[in-house]
Design a protein around this motif. Sequence first.
Motif, PDB file in Angstrom:
ATOM      1  N   ALA A  38      67.448  -8.713  79.971  1.00  0.00           N
ATOM      2  CA  ALA A  38      67.932  -7.541  80.692  1.00  0.00           C
ATOM      3  C   ALA A  38      68.641  -7.910  81.984  1.00  0.00           C
ATOM      4  O   ALA A  38      68.578  -7.198  82.971  1.00  0.00           O
ATOM      5  CB  ALA A  38      66.782  -6.585  80.980  1.00  0.00           C
ATOM      6  N   VAL A  39      69.278  -9.046  81.991  1.00  0.00           N
ATOM      7  CA  VAL A  39      70.227  -9.439  83.032  1.00  0.00           C
ATOM      8  C   VAL A  39      71.001 -10.587  82.446  1.00  0.00           C
ATOM      9  O   VAL A  39      70.461 -11.390  81.690  1.00  0.00           O
ATOM     10  CB  VAL A  39      69.551  -9.850  84.360  1.00  0.00           C
ATOM     11  CG1 VAL A  39      68.673 -11.060  84.177  1.00  0.00           C
ATOM     12  CG2 VAL A  39      70.581 -10.096  85.457  1.00  0.00           C
ATOM     13  N   LEU A  40      72.272 -10.653  82.750  1.00  0.00           N
ATOM     14  CA  LEU A  40      73.113 -11.614  82.057  1.00  0.00           C
ATOM     15  C   LEU A  40      72.970 -13.024  82.600  1.00  0.00           C
ATOM     16  O   LEU A  40      72.766 -13.238  83.786  1.00  0.00           O
ATOM     17  CB  LEU A  40      74.571 -11.176  82.167  1.00  0.00           C
ATOM     18  CG  LEU A  40      74.851  -9.865  81.446  1.00  0.00           C
ATOM     19  CD1 LEU A  40      76.288  -9.450  81.700  1.00  0.00           C
ATOM     20  CD2 LEU A  40      74.612 -10.005  79.953  1.00  0.00           C
ATOM     21  N   PHE A  49      68.900 -14.128  67.451  1.00  0.00           N
ATOM     22  CA  PHE A  49      69.945 -13.220  67.934  1.00  0.00           C
ATOM     23  C   PHE A  49      69.549 -12.783  69.330  1.00  0.00           C
ATOM     24  O   PHE A  49      68.405 -12.383  69.567  1.00  0.00           O
ATOM     25  CB  PHE A  49      70.094 -12.002  67.017  1.00  0.00           C
ATOM     26  CG  PHE A  49      71.342 -11.200  67.300  1.00  0.00           C
ATOM     27  CD1 PHE A  49      72.524 -11.465  66.625  1.00  0.00           C
ATOM     28  CD2 PHE A  49      71.341 -10.193  68.260  1.00  0.00           C
ATOM     29  CE1 PHE A  49      73.691 -10.739  66.883  1.00  0.00           C
ATOM     30  CE2 PHE A  49      72.498  -9.463  68.533  1.00  0.00           C
ATOM     31  CZ  PHE A  49      73.667  -9.738  67.841  1.00  0.00           C
ATOM     32  N   VAL A  50      70.501 -12.875  70.264  1.00  0.00           N
ATOM     33  CA  VAL A  50      70.220 -12.557  71.661  1.00  0.00           C
ATOM     34  C   VAL A  50      71.017 -11.328  72.089  1.00  0.00           C
ATOM     35  O   VAL A  50      72.237 -11.278  71.923  1.00  0.00           O
ATOM     36  CB  VAL A  50      70.564 -13.746  72.586  1.00  0.00           C
ATOM     37  CG1 VAL A  50      70.325 -13.375  74.048  1.00  0.00           C
ATOM     38  CG2 VAL A  50      69.742 -14.972  72.207  1.00  0.00           C
ATOM     39  N   TYR A  51      70.307 -10.353  72.638  1.00  0.00           N
ATOM     40  CA  TYR A  51      70.942  -9.203  73.281  1.00  0.00           C
ATOM     41  C   TYR A  51      70.904  -9.462  74.778  1.00  0.00           C
ATOM     42  O   TYR A  51      69.917  -9.970  75.304  1.00  0.00           O
ATOM     43  CB  TYR A  51      70.173  -7.909  72.994  1.00  0.00           C
ATOM     44  CG  TYR A  51      69.951  -7.610  71.549  1.00  0.00           C
ATOM     45  CD1 TYR A  51      70.851  -6.834  70.820  1.00  0.00           C
ATOM     46  CD2 TYR A  51      68.817  -8.080  70.892  1.00  0.00           C
ATOM     47  CE1 TYR A  51      70.632  -6.545  69.486  1.00  0.00           C
ATOM     48  CE2 TYR A  51      68.587  -7.803  69.558  1.00  0.00           C
ATOM     49  CZ  TYR A  51      69.499  -7.035  68.859  1.00  0.00           C
ATOM     50  OH  TYR A  51      69.278  -6.755  67.533  1.00  0.00           O
ATOM     51  N   CYS A  52      71.958  -9.112  75.475  1.00  0.00           N
ATOM     52  CA  CYS A  52      71.946  -9.241  76.926  1.00  0.00           C
ATOM     53  C   CYS A  52      72.634  -8.019  77.528  1.00  0.00           C
ATOM     54  O   CYS A  52      73.692  -7.599  77.050  1.00  0.00           O
ATOM     55  CB  CYS A  52      72.619 -10.531  77.386  1.00  0.00           C
ATOM     56  SG  CYS A  52      74.196 -10.901  76.597  1.00  0.00           S
ATOM     57  N   CYS A  53      71.988  -7.445  78.505  1.00  0.00           N
ATOM     58  CA  CYS A  53      72.552  -6.241  79.114  1.00  0.00           C
ATOM     59  C   CYS A  53      72.522  -6.359  80.627  1.00  0.00           C
ATOM     60  O   CYS A  53      71.724  -7.098  81.195  1.00  0.00           O
ATOM     61  CB  CYS A  53      71.799  -4.984  78.659  1.00  0.00           C
ATOM     62  SG  CYS A  53      70.098  -4.848  79.243  1.00  0.00           S
ATOM     63  N   ASP A  54      73.389  -5.620  81.254  1.00  0.00           N
ATOM     64  CA  ASP A  54      73.444  -5.580  82.708  1.00  0.00           C
ATOM     65  C   ASP A  54      73.951  -4.209  83.126  1.00  0.00           C
ATOM     66  O   ASP A  54      74.660  -3.529  82.382  1.00  0.00           O
ATOM     67  CB  ASP A  54      74.365  -6.668  83.265  1.00  0.00           C
ATOM     68  CG  ASP A  54      74.098  -6.959  84.737  1.00  0.00           C
ATOM     69  OD1 ASP A  54      73.560  -8.044  85.017  1.00  0.00           O
ATOM     70  OD2 ASP A  54      74.406  -6.114  85.576  1.00  0.00           O
TER      71      ASP A  54
END
Length: 382
Positions: free
Chosen positions: A187-189, A204-209
Motif C-alpha cells: 500500500a505504498v509504491l 503477483f504484486v499489487y501496489c497502490c498509492d
Amino acid sequence: MDGSFPEGDPAAVCGKRQQFGSRFLSDPARIFHHNAWDNVEWSEEQAAEAERKVQENSTQRVCQEKQADYEVNANKYWNNFYKIHENGFFKDRHWLFTEFPELAPSQNHLTNLLSENKKNEVYEYYRSGEDGSDLTIEEQHSCSSVSLGDKTQPLLMEESVTQKLHHLEICANEFPGSSATYRILEAVLCTEGGNREADDPSLFVYCCDFSSTAVELVQTNSAYDPSRCFAFVHDLCDEDKSYPMPENSLDVIILIFVLSAIIPDKMQNAINRLSRLLKPGGIMLLRDYGRYDMAQLRFKKGQCLSENFYVRGDGTRVYFFTQDELDTLFTTAGLEKVQNLVDRRLQVNRGKQLTMYRVWIQCKYRKPLVSSTGCEAGTTCC
C-alpha cells in the motif's frame, strides 16, 4: 510515503543484511565503529527530554482552516512530493525480505499455521461438512500430505483444506492477478530495490498509492510488467472506492510507513477494509514511526495537528505510534498478533560524528483460519 526513508546502512554478514536485534553497543567507545546499533536503551534523562520536546512542540496547533486544507488536498501534497523526488526517494529495500520473510511465495502460511496447534481445529472443522462446497476453486495445489496430530491424512483432505483456505470466496470473474497463487498488496509504491522473488511465476504484486504521480512513475518504469504487477491509485480512507481484487484473496498486505500518513480518526476503518482482503491465514505486515522517534522530536511549534500527529514543511503528514495503539487497530479488525516490537535504533554518521536515535515499530498480524464463531474467517455461518 515519507520524505526521509528511515532505513540506514544495515549490519551485514557476508554481504547479507542481518535481522533487527543482532548488533548491540556494549562498549560506548565503539559507537562510531558501525553505522547502526540495535535495541539501544534510553536513559531516564533521555526519555524525559524526549517527552519534554514533544510537549513543547505540541503546544501550538495548526489552525482548523489549514488542517482542513491538508486533509482535502492531501493528494496534491503527495503529488508534489513525488514530482520533486521521483523514484530517487526510494532506497534499496532488500531489508524487507530479511525482516519479513513472509513476502517470499515459498513461505507457506498454511503449513506454518497447521504446525501451531491449529491442525486438529482445522481438520475437525472441515470434517464436519461445513466446508463451503459451493466455493469456486481457482487452482489445484499438490502436496504429499498434512500431518494432523499423530496421524497423516490422505491427499484428498489436504487438498480440500489448502484450496479452501487459499481461495475462499474468490469469485470466478477475472481480476488483475486472478491466476496467481500468491498475491501481495503493497500500500505504498516501491520503484527501486528490486524483488528477488520476481522470477517466481506464482507471485503477483499489487501496489497502490494516494498519489497519481507515484503510480505513473511505476507504470512508466521499463521493468513494469502488467502480467506480474498492477499499480493503481487508491485512497485507503475512501470507503466508497473498491479495491481491484475481491475479499479473501491476498496472502500478504504490507504497510511500510503508510498508516502514519493517515488522519488518526480514519485509521481503524482503513485497517478494517484491508483485513477483509486477506485470505484466512493471510498476514498484514507493518513498519512505521514509533513515539519519540527523532523525526517527532525535530518538529517545531506550529506543525502539530493533534496529539502526536504533525504536518511536514511540504504539506504531507505523519503520526507517531505506540505498540498498544497499533495492537488495538489490528485486533479490532479481527487479526491475531504474531509480532509487535519496538525497533529502537541508534544510527551513526561516522563522517560527521553524529548520532541519531530512531524509534520504529514493526508488526505482523494474521487473519485467523477460523473465526471465534467457528466459521471460516471471512464467511457467514448459516
